[in-house]
Design a protein around this motif. Sequence first.
Motif, short mmCIF file in Angstrom:
data_model
loop_
_atom_site.label_atom_id
_atom_site.label_comp_id
_atom_site.label_asym_id
_atom_site.label_seq_id
_atom_site.Cartn_x
_atom_site.Cartn_y
_atom_site.Cartn_z
N TRP A 13 0.83 -1.20 0.00
CA TRP A 13 0.00 0.00 0.00
C TRP A 13 0.86 1.25 0.00
O TRP A 13 2.05 1.20 0.28
CB TRP A 13 -0.95 0.01 1.20
N ARG A 14 0.23 2.36 -0.33
CA ARG A 14 0.94 3.63 -0.41
C ARG A 14 0.04 4.74 0.09
O ARG A 14 -1.18 4.69 -0.08
CB ARG A 14 1.36 3.90 -1.87
N GLU A 15 0.65 5.75 0.71
CA GLU A 15 -0.09 6.93 1.19
C GLU A 15 0.52 8.18 0.57
O GLU A 15 1.74 8.34 0.52
CB GLU A 15 -0.03 7.02 2.71
N ASP A 16 -0.35 9.08 0.10
CA ASP A 16 0.06 10.37 -0.45
C ASP A 16 -0.86 11.45 0.12
O ASP A 16 -1.86 11.16 0.78
CB ASP A 16 -0.05 10.38 -1.99
N GLY A 17 -0.51 12.70 -0.19
CA GLY A 17 -1.38 13.80 0.20
C GLY A 17 -1.13 14.29 1.61
O GLY A 17 -0.07 14.11 2.19
N ASP A 18 -2.16 14.92 2.18
CA ASP A 18 -2.10 15.54 3.50
C ASP A 18 -2.31 14.49 4.59
O ASP A 18 -3.39 13.88 4.65
CB ASP A 18 -3.18 16.62 3.58
N PRO A 19 -1.33 14.24 5.46
CA PRO A 19 -1.51 13.22 6.50
C PRO A 19 -2.63 13.54 7.47
O PRO A 19 -3.11 12.64 8.18
CB PRO A 19 -0.15 13.19 7.20
N ASP A 20 -3.06 14.81 7.50
CA ASP A 20 -4.19 15.19 8.36
C ASP A 20 -5.47 15.38 7.56
O ASP A 20 -6.47 15.86 8.10
CB ASP A 20 -3.86 16.50 9.10
N GLY A 21 -5.44 15.03 6.28
CA GLY A 21 -6.58 15.27 5.41
C GLY A 21 -7.65 14.19 5.51
O GLY A 21 -7.49 13.18 6.23
N TYR A 22 -8.73 14.41 4.75
CA TYR A 22 -9.83 13.45 4.76
C TYR A 22 -9.41 12.20 3.96
O TYR A 22 -8.84 12.31 2.88
CB TYR A 22 -11.09 14.05 4.15
N PRO A 23 -9.69 10.99 4.49
CA PRO A 23 -9.19 9.78 3.83
C PRO A 23 -9.98 9.42 2.57
O PRO A 23 -11.21 9.39 2.56
CB PRO A 23 -9.37 8.70 4.91
N VAL A 24 -9.23 9.13 1.52
CA VAL A 24 -9.79 8.63 0.27
C VAL A 24 -9.00 7.37 -0.09
O VAL A 24 -7.77 7.39 -0.11
CB VAL A 24 -9.68 9.67 -0.87
N VAL A 25 -9.71 6.29 -0.35
CA VAL A 25 -9.08 4.99 -0.62
C VAL A 25 -9.37 4.59 -2.06
O VAL A 25 -10.51 4.67 -2.52
CB VAL A 25 -9.61 3.92 0.35
N VAL A 41 -3.31 11.84 -9.06
CA VAL A 41 -2.90 12.35 -7.76
C VAL A 41 -2.56 13.84 -7.78
O VAL A 41 -3.02 14.60 -6.92
CB VAL A 41 -1.73 11.51 -7.18
N PRO A 42 -1.79 14.34 -8.77
CA PRO A 42 -1.46 15.77 -8.75
C PRO A 42 -2.67 16.69 -8.96
O PRO A 42 -2.58 17.89 -8.65
CB PRO A 42 -0.48 15.92 -9.93
N HIS A 43 -3.78 16.15 -9.46
CA HIS A 43 -4.93 16.98 -9.79
C HIS A 43 -6.03 16.94 -8.73
O HIS A 43 -7.04 17.63 -8.87
CB HIS A 43 -5.51 16.54 -11.13
N LEU A 44 -5.83 16.15 -7.69
CA LEU A 44 -6.84 16.07 -6.62
C LEU A 44 -6.64 17.19 -5.62
O LEU A 44 -5.55 17.75 -5.48
CB LEU A 44 -6.72 14.72 -5.91
N LYS A 46 -5.76 19.25 -2.37
CA LYS A 46 -4.58 19.04 -1.54
C LYS A 46 -4.91 18.67 -0.10
O LYS A 46 -4.02 18.29 0.66
CB LYS A 46 -3.68 20.28 -1.56
N ASN A 47 -6.18 18.79 0.28
CA ASN A 47 -6.57 18.53 1.68
C ASN A 47 -7.05 17.10 1.89
O ASN A 47 -7.83 16.83 2.80
CB ASN A 47 -7.64 19.52 2.12
N LEU A 48 -6.58 16.17 1.05
CA LEU A 48 -7.02 14.79 1.14
C LEU A 48 -5.85 13.88 1.52
O LEU A 48 -4.70 14.12 1.12
CB LEU A 48 -7.61 14.32 -0.19
N ARG A 49 -6.15 12.85 2.24
CA ARG A 49 -5.18 11.81 2.58
C ARG A 49 -5.47 10.61 1.70
O ARG A 49 -6.54 9.97 1.83
CB ARG A 49 -5.30 11.45 4.06
N LYS A 247 -9.93 15.40 -15.96
CA LYS A 247 -11.39 15.33 -15.91
C LYS A 247 -11.84 14.38 -14.81
O LYS A 247 -12.78 14.66 -14.07
CB LYS A 247 -11.95 14.89 -17.26
N PHE A 248 -11.17 13.24 -14.73
CA PHE A 248 -11.51 12.24 -13.73
C PHE A 248 -11.31 12.80 -12.33
O PHE A 248 -12.18 12.67 -11.45
CB PHE A 248 -10.65 11.00 -13.94
N ALA A 249 -10.17 13.45 -12.11
CA ALA A 249 -9.87 14.01 -10.79
C ALA A 249 -10.85 15.12 -10.43
O ALA A 249 -11.25 15.26 -9.27
CB ALA A 249 -8.44 14.54 -10.75
N THR A 250 -11.26 15.91 -11.41
CA THR A 250 -12.23 16.98 -11.15
C THR A 250 -13.56 16.41 -10.71
O THR A 250 -14.18 16.91 -9.75
CB THR A 250 -12.42 17.85 -12.41
N LEU A 251 -14.02 15.34 -11.37
CA LEU A 251 -15.28 14.70 -10.96
C LEU A 251 -15.19 14.20 -9.53
O LEU A 251 -16.11 14.40 -8.73
CB LEU A 251 -15.61 13.54 -11.90
#
Length: 262
Positions: A13-25, A41-44, A46-49, A247-251
């Motif tokens: 497994w891998r973790e990216d983003g904000d370690p205090d952010g809302y979790p997205v799996v 990942v770069p287009h999501l 920034k406040n997500l884990r 487009k996918f990340a925006t949705l």
Amino acid sequence: MRIARLDNTSLHWREDGDPDGYPVVFANSLGTDLRVWDKIVPHLPKNLRLFRFDKRGHGLSSCPPAPYSMADLARDTENLLDQLGVSNCVFVGLSIGGMIGQSLATHRPDLVRALVLSNTAAKLGEAETWQDRINAVRADGIASLAEPILDRWFSAAFRQNTEVAAWRNMLTRTPSEGYIGCCAAIAGTDLRATSAELHLPVLAIGGSEDLASPPELVRSTASLIPGATYKEIKGVGHLPCVEAPEKFATLIGDFIEETLNG
């Protein structure tokens, strides 16, 4: 690299983003690994884990003997999230990953606050078709099916991209036992009754050129789930996160914002 040792398997497994952010799996498709999400990942926001993992028999995860059931795959995911201390997440599932997400939301609703079902369905194809694929892989390996699989994965335009060679390598380097095991899980799964009873925010995403999970199949699954929304990305196939990452990340980003603030 991170490995979670679970009861019957070990998952990379891998973790990216904000370690205090809302979790997205994120749960990936058959024949791919967690790199399938790299482009979005770069287009999501920034406040997500962000958590990604290789399901059993794929990527750098262990490969127990086939066959697998959807219950096995959902239990692996449940155990992983429990070990990581993740709950109440937004779960994004692509193809078989979407079936895992539906199963998880049914049996462990505490783990899943909202679902993104990308290029998936409550039931994918017929058991006989999946058995034919299993037999072909047993006889001649995944490489023998690579070209028709890539035709189902990608639009005709994207198939001209030199990048497709890398996706072919990812597919053909998937352990045969893991691929067969997951084919068996799909063959034995019909979630239409249980998914119709889900009560959580759901975004379903289809690709207009998807030959593996055609748009009408994704749309019909969305129609089963009360309040689910269907969105279609034009000109892409089975892996819109690869063909149209922005487009996918925006949705996904808009859906998460609406879910958290709604």
